[in-house]
Design a protein around this motif. Structure first.
Motif, PDB file in Angstrom:
ATOM      1  N   ALA A  24       2.875  34.210 -27.484  1.00 54.10           N
ATOM      2  CA  ALA A  24       3.769  33.116 -26.639  1.00 54.10           C
ATOM      3  C   ALA A  24       4.758  33.618 -26.701  1.00 54.10           C
ATOM      4  O   ALA A  24       5.608  33.093 -27.445  1.00 54.10           O
ATOM      5  N   LEU A  25       6.123  33.973 -25.518  1.00 52.98           N
ATOM      6  CA  LEU A  25       7.131  34.644 -25.752  1.00 52.98           C
ATOM      7  C   LEU A  25       7.759  34.038 -24.346  1.00 52.98           C
ATOM      8  O   LEU A  25       7.429  33.897 -23.622  1.00 52.98           O
ATOM      9  N   TYR A  31       7.913  31.039 -19.749  1.00 54.10           N
ATOM     10  CA  TYR A  31       7.563  31.994 -21.236  1.00 54.10           C
ATOM     11  C   TYR A  31       6.253  32.455 -21.345  1.00 54.10           C
ATOM     12  O   TYR A  31       5.538  31.863 -20.073  1.00 54.10           O
ATOM     13  N   VAL A  32       6.303  33.491 -21.320  1.00 54.33           N
ATOM     14  CA  VAL A  32       4.658  34.631 -21.074  1.00 54.33           C
ATOM     15  C   VAL A  32       3.678  34.509 -22.184  1.00 54.33           C
ATOM     16  O   VAL A  32       4.259  34.692 -23.126  1.00 54.33           O
ATOM     17  N   VAL A  33       2.550  34.347 -21.301  1.00 49.62           N
ATOM     18  CA  VAL A  33       1.624  33.892 -22.534  1.00 49.62           C
ATOM     19  C   VAL A  33       0.398  35.470 -22.440  1.00 49.62           C
ATOM     20  O   VAL A  33       0.347  35.897 -21.125  1.00 49.62           O
ATOM     21  N   VAL A  34       0.321  36.095 -24.118  1.00 47.90           N
ATOM     22  CA  VAL A  34      -0.704  37.506 -23.512  1.00 47.90           C
ATOM     23  C   VAL A  34      -2.090  37.207 -23.373  1.00 47.90           C
ATOM     24  O   VAL A  34      -2.436  36.500 -24.844  1.00 47.90           O
ATOM     25  N   LEU A  66      -1.046  38.657 -17.724  1.00 46.52           N
ATOM     26  CA  LEU A  66       0.143  38.175 -18.236  1.00 46.52           C
ATOM     27  C   LEU A  66       0.214  36.729 -17.469  1.00 46.52           C
ATOM     28  O   LEU A  66       0.483  37.571 -16.288  1.00 46.52           O
ATOM     29  N   VAL A  67       0.444  35.840 -18.398  1.00 48.99           N
ATOM     30  CA  VAL A  67       0.743  34.317 -17.438  1.00 48.99           C
ATOM     31  C   VAL A  67       2.014  33.857 -17.964  1.00 48.99           C
ATOM     32  O   VAL A  67       2.046  33.932 -19.038  1.00 48.99           O
ATOM     33  N   GLU A  68       3.001  33.981 -16.730  1.00 51.30           N
ATOM     34  CA  GLU A  68       4.535  33.532 -17.441  1.00 51.30           C
ATOM     35  C   GLU A  68       4.564  31.966 -16.484  1.00 51.30           C
ATOM     36  O   GLU A  68       4.547  31.817 -15.678  1.00 51.30           O
ATOM     37  N   PRO A 108       1.514  29.108 -12.178  1.00 48.41           N
ATOM     38  CA  PRO A 108       2.178  30.534 -13.264  1.00 48.41           C
ATOM     39  C   PRO A 108       2.292  31.629 -12.423  1.00 48.41           C
ATOM     40  O   PRO A 108       1.672  31.763 -10.985  1.00 48.41           O
ATOM     41  N   ARG A 109       3.157  32.356 -13.003  1.00 47.75           N
ATOM     42  CA  ARG A 109       2.954  33.702 -12.578  1.00 47.75           C
ATOM     43  C   ARG A 109       2.373  34.283 -12.635  1.00 47.75           C
ATOM     44  O   ARG A 109       2.132  35.025 -14.141  1.00 47.75           O
TER      45      ARG A 109
END
Length: 344
Positions: A142-143, A151-154, A161-163, A178-179
Motif C-alpha cells: 500500500a503506497l 494510495y495504490v494497493v498492489v 493495482l487498485v488506487e 477505486p481506480r
C-alpha cells in the motif's frame, strides 16, 4: 548512520525490530537495541521522521524516535488481521496505509503524534489464473499516490493495482469506487511498486513470473499502460513461484536512471537502466549475493546499500557502483532471525 531491521518472530526470537549502526566507510553493522514486535515485516517513517511505524502480526505499532535513534513505543492498533505485510505513510503525515496478504485486505488509519485513530478497511475479492498462489486476493503493498491524494494497493492475487482516492478532508471513503489497473500478464502476481520522482512512471515487480515492468501513470486517470517489460531471471520466470522464481523488492537507485529489483532463489540484485521519456528498460547488471533469499534492500547513499537475506539470517552491506549498476559485499551482520525489512 542508524538503520532499522524488521524480522519475523517466533517463540524463541521475540524481538522483531533491531536498530543498527552502520559505518559509512567500511559498511560494518552493529546492533545497538531491539524491540519486541511480532513479525515486523515492514517499516516506515513519518514524513518528519519523528515516528517509526511497523507492521505487527495482526496490526500496527507506532514509535517515537529519539535523537540517538532509540525508539519509544507510543501506540498499538490491533486490526484483527492475520498477515499485515506492508505499510507506508501519507506525504502529509496524516495517515498510515497498510496491506494485509492473507485475507486480501487493505486500508488506512489516521495518525497524529504517534497515536492511531479509526481505521478504514477495504476488502478485495476474486482471484487469478496462477493457482494455488492466486486462489484469492492477496494485497502485498500500500503506497501513497504521487499527488498525495490517494494510495495504490498492489494485489498479487488479482493481478491488479487498485488506487483508493482520499476525500478532500483527507478521509478514506469506503463507498468511493477505486481506480483499477489490471496488469497485462495474467498470472504474474504483482508484488511491489516504486514511483519515479516525476510521478509519471512507475516500476512494478511481479513475484510469480519474476518480471519488471514500466507503467505509465496519469494523476487524473491513474495507471494507463504498460510501457515495457523485462525478465529478472536470465532464463525467464517459470510462473510457478518456485524457490528459483520469486521476485521481491524494487527500488530506484539514488543517482537516477536505474531501477533495481531483488530475486529470491537466484540470490540476486538486478539493475536496469530506463528511458524517462519512453519507459524503455535496458539490462545493466546482475549481482549474485552470498547467503539465501534477498528480500528487502535499501540504498544508504549513492554508493552504499544494504540487503536483507531472509533464510540465511544476514544483512549485507554492499558497495554499489553507479556506473555499472553492480553490487559487491563489504560486510555482513549475521545471527538474525528471518530479516526481511530495512529502513534508514
Amino acid at each position: 548512520m542508524m538503520v532499522y531491521i524488521g524480522c519475523y518472530t517466533d517463540a524463541e526470537h521475540t524481538n522483531g525490530i533491531f536498530a543498527a549502526e552502520v559505518d559509512a566507510q567500511s559498511g560494518v553493522l552493529k546492533t545497538v537495541s531491539a524491540y519486541p514486535v511480532k513479525n515486523a515485516i515492514y517499516l516506515a517513517w513519518s514524513p518528519d521522521r519523528r515516528h517509526l511505524y511497523s507492521c505487527e502480526r495482526s496490526g500496527l505499532v507506532a514509535f517515537a524516535a529519539g535523537a540517538d535513534g532509540r525508539l519509544v513505543e507510543t501506540d498499538r492498533l490491533d486490526l484483527g488481521m492475520r498477515g499485515i505485510c506492508h505499510l507506508s505513510a501519507a506525504a502529509d503525515g496524516s495517515r498510515v496505509f497498510f496491506a494485509e496478504y492473507v485475507a486480501g485486505k487493505a486500508g488506512s488509519v489516521s495518525v497524529k503524534d504517534g497515536r492511531f485513530g479509526r481505521p478504514t478497511v477495504h476488502v478485495h475479492s476474486g482471484g487469478g489464473p496462477n493457482l494455488p498462489r492466486q486462489g484469492s486476493a492477496h494485497c502485498h503493498q500500500a503506497l501513497p499516490s504521487p499527488d498525495g491524494r490517494g494510495y495504490v494497493v498492489v494485489d498479487l492475487g488479482l493481478d491488479e493495482l487498485v488506487e483508493y482516492r482520499l476525500a478532500p478532508d483527507g478521509s478514506d471513503p469506503v463507498d468511493a469506487p477505486p481506480r483499477r489497473f489490471r496488469t497485462t500478464l495474467p498470472g504474474a502476481g504483482p508484488r511491489h511498486l516504486a514511483f519515479h520522482p516525476g510521478g509519471r512512471l512507475a516500476f512494478l515487480v511481479s513475484e510469480l513470473y519474476s518480471k519488471i515492468e514500466t507503467l505509465a501513470y496519469d494523476p487524473a486517470r491513474g495507471f494507463t499502460a504498460t510501457l515495457d517489460r523485462k525478465d529478472l531471471l536470465e532464463g525467464g520466470g517459470n510462473g510457478r513461484g518456485s524457490d528459483q522464481d520469486l521476485a521481491a523488492a524494487v527500488r530506484l537507485a539514488p543517482e537516477g536512471g536505474k531501477v533495481v529489483a531483488s530475486n529470491r532463489g537466484e540470490q540476486s540484485l538486478v539493475a536496469f537502466g530506463f528511458d524517462e521519456s519512453t519507459g524503455a528498460l535496458a539490462f545493466k547488471a546482475r549481482s549474485v549475493l552470498p547467503g539465501s533469499w534477498p528480500r528487502d534492500f535499501i540504498f544508504l547513499s549513492d554508493t552504499l546499500a544494504l540487503a536483507a537475506m531472509e533464510r540465511s539470517g544476514e544483512v549485507h552491506s554492499l558497495r554499489y557502483d553507479p556506473a555499472t549498476g553492480s553490487f559487491r559485499v563489504l560486510s555482513t551482520l549475521g545471527g538474525l532471525h528471518r530479516p526481511v525489512a530495512l529502513l534508514k
